[in-house]
Design an enzyme around this catalytic site. Structure first.
Site, short mmCIF file in Angstrom:
data_model
loop_
_atom_site.label_atom_id
_atom_site.label_comp_id
_atom_site.label_asym_id
_atom_site.label_seq_id
_atom_site.Cartn_x
_atom_site.Cartn_y
_atom_site.Cartn_z
CG ASP A 119 -0.27 -0.43 2.50
OD1 ASP A 119 0.97 -0.43 2.56
OD2 ASP A 119 -0.98 -0.76 3.46
CG ASN A 121 -8.34 -1.18 12.11
OD1 ASN A 121 -7.45 -1.92 11.70
ND2 ASN A 121 -8.70 -0.09 11.46
CG HIS A 159 -5.56 -2.11 9.02
ND1 HIS A 159 -5.62 -0.74 9.00
CD2 HIS A 159 -4.30 -2.41 9.44
CE1 HIS A 159 -4.46 -0.24 9.37
NE2 HIS A 159 -3.64 -1.23 9.65
CD GLU A 167 -8.30 1.30 7.74
OE1 GLU A 167 -8.02 0.32 8.46
OE2 GLU A 167 -7.82 2.44 7.95
P1 PGA Z 1 2.42 -1.35 12.80
O1 PGA Z 1 1.20 -1.29 11.77
O2 PGA Z 1 3.32 -2.43 12.30
O3 PGA Z 1 3.04 0.00 12.72
O4 PGA Z 1 1.84 -1.68 14.13
C1 PGA Z 1 0.60 -2.47 11.36
C2 PGA Z 1 -0.56 -2.16 10.45
O5 PGA Z 1 -1.27 -1.16 10.71
O6 PGA Z 1 -0.79 -2.90 9.51
#
Ligand code: PGA
Length: 264
Positions: free
Chosen positions: A67, A137, A139, A144
């Site tokens: 992404d 959350n 994702h 999302e």
């Molecule tokens: P993080 O993010 O590795 O910074 O915790 C993970 C994500 O949001 O996919």
């Protein structure tokens, strides 16, 4: 599903690097799906160290990132282009022309751009090994909650939780991204193998829902329950809310004994 429980973040990172390095050694032209965020930083550090110390060779590999924020130029310090350059690409020999990250600066025909990203993955032969983090959350990528489980690469409006998380790292409120371009859940599920990394107590609820909860678009990572070759690499803190930890250890023991190639 293989759920591999590790003591802490460093162990998660080292085990992830062992698996990725194994994939690169057994298939030098491997197609890697790459992730950003704080979680894979240790993995990238370990891979860079293996490149330096053991000449782990990425010269024939291809990569596709999950992404990118819509509206951020590659040079923006919070862009995923910049993240990948700083934390991985500048330290290994993966050729520039085979690194792919969605372009956050596109305007106009988004669908055509996203279809081309999907096509590029197909033309490269599909993703052999997809690295994932998981959001609080649930994702994966920027899929999302309520993302279609069959979704493909597309524009995605970021959730309030994600925007809040980001607000802390953007100096200027006007720059906080509201949308991203992300591979879809359907795209991710087509990878031949998936490796999801999670560390820290803040991920415990999402990890438990993803592994032991129902498959639901409310927790995008739960879609991985439908993938035939997924490994969750979880540290003790992130595993806190899992109810079947003893069973996962037993599965791992039996796998080591009977089908060790699944762990290589
Ligand atoms: P993080 O993010 O590795 O910074 O915790 C993970 C994500 O949001 O996919």
């Amino acid at each position: 599903m293989l759920v591999v429980l590790k003591k802490d973040y460093d162990e998660v990172s080292r085990e992830a690097a062992r698996i990725v390095a194994g994939a690169v050694r057994s298939k030098p032209s491997v197609v890697l799906g790459l992730a950003t965020g704080s979680t894979p930083l240790g993995l990238y550090r370990e891979l860079a160290a293996l490149h330096r110390a053991e000449a782990l060779d990425f010269s024939q590999a291809t990569s596709f990132n999950l992404d990118e924020y819509l509206g951020l130029a590659p040079s923006h310090p919070q862009s995923f282009h910049h993240f990948m350059e700083q934390n991985f690409f500048s330290q290994v020999n993966l050729p520039r022309h085979r690194r792919h990250i969605p372009d956050g600066t596109i305007q106009g025909d988004y669908d055509a751009y996203c279809a081309r990203y999907e096509q590029a993955i197909k033309s490269a032969g599909g993703i052999d090994l997809q690295i994932l983090g998981i959001g609080r959350n649930g994702h994966i990528g920027f899929n999302e909650p309520t993302s279609s489980l069959a979704s493909r690469t597309r524009l995605k409006a970021l959730s309030r939780e994600t925007i809040e998380d980001n607000r802390q790292v953007f100096a200027d409120e006007g720059e906080v991204p509201r949308c991203a371009i992300t591979m879809g859940i359907g795209t991710i599920l087509e990878s031949r193998r998936v490796l999801l990394l999670a560390a820290g107590r803040s991920k415990a609820a999402a990890v438990a829902k993803a592994i032991e909860g129902p498959i639901t678009s409310s927790v995008s990572a739960s879609a991985l329950q439908m993938h035939p070759d997924v490994t969750f690499l979880i540290d003790e803190e992130a595993a806190y809310s899992l109810t079947q930890r003893d069973y996962y250890r037993h599965v791992l023991e039996m796998t080591r004994l009977l089908t060790p190639e699944r762990l290589s």
